[in-house]
Each structure stands twice: as C-alpha cells, then as structure tokens.
Design a protein around this motif. Structure first.
Motif, PDB file in Angstrom:
ATOM      1  N   ILE A  41      -0.177   3.621  -2.944  1.00 56.57           N
ATOM      2  CA  ILE A  41      -0.905   4.887  -2.776  1.00 56.57           C
ATOM      3  C   ILE A  41      -0.036   6.053  -2.311  1.00 56.57           C
ATOM      4  O   ILE A  41      -0.305   7.177  -2.654  1.00 56.57           O
ATOM      5  N   THR A  42       1.011   5.789  -1.508  1.00 58.03           N
ATOM      6  CA  THR A  42       1.891   6.901  -1.128  1.00 58.03           C
ATOM      7  C   THR A  42       2.835   7.207  -2.289  1.00 58.03           C
ATOM      8  O   THR A  42       3.014   8.352  -2.677  1.00 58.03           O
ATOM      9  N   PHE A  43       3.425   6.153  -2.865  1.00 58.94           N
ATOM     10  CA  PHE A  43       4.177   6.256  -4.111  1.00 58.94           C
ATOM     11  C   PHE A  43       5.232   7.358  -4.074  1.00 58.94           C
ATOM     12  O   PHE A  43       5.170   8.319  -4.829  1.00 58.94           O
ATOM     13  N   GLY A  44       6.179   7.228  -3.166  1.00 63.85           N
ATOM     14  CA  GLY A  44       7.303   8.162  -3.125  1.00 63.85           C
ATOM     15  C   GLY A  44       8.455   7.481  -2.423  1.00 63.85           C
ATOM     16  O   GLY A  44       8.425   7.301  -1.203  1.00 63.85           O
ATOM     17  N   PHE A  74      -0.932  12.640  -9.613  1.00 62.71           N
ATOM     18  CA  PHE A  74      -0.570  11.495  -8.779  1.00 62.71           C
ATOM     19  C   PHE A  74       0.754  10.873  -9.229  1.00 62.71           C
ATOM     20  O   PHE A  74       1.555  10.416  -8.408  1.00 62.71           O
ATOM     21  N   ALA A 103       0.830  -1.216   0.000  1.00 63.39           N
ATOM     22  CA  ALA A 103       0.000   0.000   0.000  1.00 63.39           C
ATOM     23  C   ALA A 103       0.857   1.256   0.000  1.00 63.39           C
ATOM     24  O   ALA A 103       0.511   2.255  -0.631  1.00 63.39           O
ATOM     25  N   LEU A 104       1.982   1.209   0.709  1.00 60.98           N
ATOM     26  CA  LEU A 104       2.876   2.376   0.702  1.00 60.98           C
ATOM     27  C   LEU A 104       3.350   2.681  -0.712  1.00 60.98           C
ATOM     28  O   LEU A 104       3.398   3.839  -1.127  1.00 60.98           O
ATOM     29  N   PHE A 152       0.481  13.272  -2.381  1.00 62.74           N
ATOM     30  CA  PHE A 152      -0.412  13.684  -3.470  1.00 62.74           C
ATOM     31  C   PHE A 152      -0.626  15.200  -3.468  1.00 62.74           C
ATOM     32  O   PHE A 152      -0.607  15.838  -4.522  1.00 62.74           O
ATOM     33  N   VAL A 158      10.137   8.967   0.771  1.00 59.62           N
ATOM     34  CA  VAL A 158       9.133   9.082   1.836  1.00 59.62           C
ATOM     35  C   VAL A 158       8.829   7.704   2.420  1.00 59.62           C
ATOM     36  O   VAL A 158       8.746   7.537   3.646  1.00 59.62           O
ATOM     37  N   ALA A 193       7.720  13.523   6.029  1.00 60.29           N
ATOM     38  CA  ALA A 193       7.208  13.233   4.688  1.00 60.29           C
ATOM     39  C   ALA A 193       6.969  14.533   3.928  1.00 60.29           C
ATOM     40  O   ALA A 193       7.276  14.646   2.744  1.00 60.29           O
ATOM     41  N   ALA A 253       9.469   6.627   6.209  1.00 58.62           N
ATOM     42  CA  ALA A 253       8.294   6.325   7.039  1.00 58.62           C
ATOM     43  C   ALA A 253       8.426   4.965   7.717  1.00 58.62           C
ATOM     44  O   ALA A 253       8.115   4.805   8.907  1.00 58.62           O
ATOM     45  N   ALA A 261      -0.047   9.303   2.051  1.00 50.15           N
ATOM     46  CA  ALA A 261      -0.468   9.399   0.648  1.00 50.15           C
ATOM     47  C   ALA A 261      -1.078  10.772   0.379  1.00 50.15           C
ATOM     48  O   ALA A 261      -0.842  11.384  -0.663  1.00 50.15           O
TER      49      ALA A 261
END
Lengths: 234, 104
Positions: free
Chosen positions: A53-56, A111, A49-50, B14, A59, A80, A63, B10
């Motif tokens: 949806i966070t996709f960095g 995104f 999921a990191l 975003f 970060v 972050a 985290a 997120a």
C-alpha cells in the motif's frame, strides 16, 4: 485454436514487457527491503503492507530504519514527504493528459505512478487513448506485482540470501533510462536540460544534498526552458 | 500503531502521486508552464541514472575500469544509432556483464 487476443490485452502485455528490465532491476532492492524489515522487528504482514500500500522503495527503506530506531511519527512522515515530493513533478507533467480521464483510471494510474512508470510515460500520445491507458496499466501493474513478489522473497528468505545489490542489476535502470532519454534529444534545449541535470545530479549526490534529485531535475528543466526562450528571441 | 503509521505513509506517497491528476484542483497551466514541464522527463530520468553510473560508495568513479561507465557509453551510442529500447538495454547489459567479468 486460441481466441485472437483483444487489443487491450496486447497493450497490457506490451506495457509489462517494456517494464521488464526495470522490474528485474529492482529485485535486489525488493529482497533487501523484505529482509531488512524482518531483521528490524517488523511482522511479515507489516513488511508486505509497506510494499502493497505504501509502494515506494526509498520511502519504505527509510521508514523501516527510522521506525526501528524509535524516531517520532512526525520525523517518519516528514522524511517520507521529502522523498516522495518528486512525484508532484510527475503529476504536474501528466496533468493535462490524465485530468480528464475517468476517476478509476486516475486513481489506479496515480497509485502506480512510480519513477519507473513515469519513465515510460514520455510517448507523444501517452495516456491519450484507451489503448495507451491499458499500456500504462500493464507497465505500472506489472512493476507493482514484481516489487511485491521481490519483497515477499526477502521476507521469507531473509538473511539467508546474499546481498544482491552489489550485483550491478541497477545498471538495467541506467540502460533503460538512457534508451528512453537519448532518442528524445531532438533539440539544443533538450540537450542542455539533460547535460545540466546530469552534472547537477552527480555533484549534489556527492555533496549529500537532500532533494538532490528534485533540485537537479528542476535546474535541468530551467536550463532547457531558458535555451528555448532564447532561441525564440533569435 | 505500526499499521497506522504504514497507512499514513501510504496516504503521503499516494497524495504526492495523485494530487495533480485531480481535475478539480484549480490549476491552469499556460503555454510556458507546459513547455517548462516538457523537459521534466529527460531531466529527471537523467538525474536518476547519472549517479548510478558515476558514483561508487560516495565517490566519483570515472576510471576506465568502471563497468557502469563503459557500458553506459555503449548504451548511449546504441540508443542514438538504433533508437530502440530493446537493443539499447540488451547491448548495454551485455557489455556491462562482460566488463564486470573482466575487471573482477
């Protein structure tokens, strides 16, 4: 006979192809992140999921480390924000091109707006036509899929894989950025911007300055802008 | 709890990416601001890749046996002469692999 492919599909493919060196270059980091998250006690769903949806990259790694160490929610979120703040510059730079595009394009490309997609956004007509939007979607979308695939491999393979970050695949990032920057140096002001950013980034990084990237970028931009203003006065 | 933190993270990544793409944001950029931002691509990309080339384990590495440096010089020449992304990355990677093979 195969049907002649739609130009939008070839734009998607061209974007994915141009992104390929960068997608491959982050393989060691994606795997590292996936296995690190598992080692630090995250479930596979949380780890994926990191990435999904966070996709960095930076970060995510920060985290996972901070959360495993029991840092406060505020510390995690603030760090972050600091790491992610460079994206404001990307959004500002692309604002004039993207702000009038339909919401679905702005949301999806927003995104996907990583360092890597920003790197491929320098073309004079970038984001200005449907074809160029599909190109960006191919580039950003393929990078997203690659990053999530590498994370998944890291989650499954975990510690059984050797550390690949010492392999030097990150040189592909440097080579791609050189390929994008060098041809754009067409005036003294751009040359100065690049040189100042180069010297500052190495210096700040050695000094362990947080936000090193943002500061050296801003200083390079200021230097280039100043030279251009000075040239106009001459 | 972890999932909530992930969702908040997120939201942060975003927001930093999307915020200025929103047309309703009351920001007008004049010619000067746009010119200033026109340097962001070259400056930021340079700032990302120079530490990769010059820094190894928190130390400056300008030695001749630094494969990143040798290959970067070849890539810069290739980019300058060909202006082509595939040639530049291809030649750069080739030199990098030969170079790191030799210095092992």
């Amino acid at each position: 006979m195969k049907k002649v492919s739609h130009p939008f599909y070839s734009a998607l493919g061209k974007g994915a192809l141009d992104m390929l060196p960068l997608s491959l270059a982050v393989l060691p980091w994606g795997i590292l992140f996936g296995s690190l998250a598992i080692q630090r006690g995250f479930t596979w769903l949380e780890a994926q999921a990191l990435s999904a949806i966070t996709f960095g990259g930076a970060v995510q790694i920060m985290a996972v480390e901070l959360m495993a160490d029991g840092a406060s929610l505020f510390t995690v979120l603030f760090s972050a924000f600091v790491i992610s703040s460079r994206h404001f510059l990307y959004g500002l730079t692309l604002r004039e091109r993207l702000k009038t595009q339909p919401l679905r394009w702005r949301l999806s490309l927003g995104f996907l707006l990583t360092d890597e997609l920003f790197a491929l956004s320098g073309h004079r007509r970038a984001y200005k036509s449907r074809l160029r939007l599909f190109y960006a979607l191919g580039a950003g979308g393929s990078f997203y899929l690659a990053w999530n695939a590498w994370t998944f491999i890291g989650i499954i393979a975990g510690a059984s894989l050797p550390d690949l970050t010492e392999l030097g695949l990150d040189f592909a990032i440097a080579a791609t950025f050189i390929a994008l920057v060098v041809p754009s140096i067409k005036s003294l002001s751009v040359l100065v911007a690049v040189l100042v950013a180069a010297v500052c980034s190495v210096t700040f990084e050695l000094m362990d300055i947080e936000l090193s990237l943002v500061f050296s970028g801003l200083l390079g931009m200021t230097a280039g802008f100043t030279v251009a203003q000075w040239e106009r006065l001459q | 709890m972890t999932m909530i933190t992930i969702l908040l993270l997120a939201l942060i990544t975003f927001t930093t990416r999307y915020l200025f793409l929103e047309g309703r944001l009351p920001i007008r950029m004049g010619a000067k601001a746009r010119q200033f931002l026109s340097y962001s691509g070259p400056a930021i990309l340079t700032a990302i890749c120079m530490p990769i080339i010059f820094i190894k384990d928190h130390h400056l590495n300008v030695a001749l046996n630094n494969p990143y440096l040798g290959a970067a010089i070849v890539a810069i020449i290739a980019a300058w002469k060909t202006g082509n992304i595939y040639w530049t990355v291809g030649l750069g990677m080739l030199v990098f692999l030969l170079y790191s093979g030799l210095s092992l």
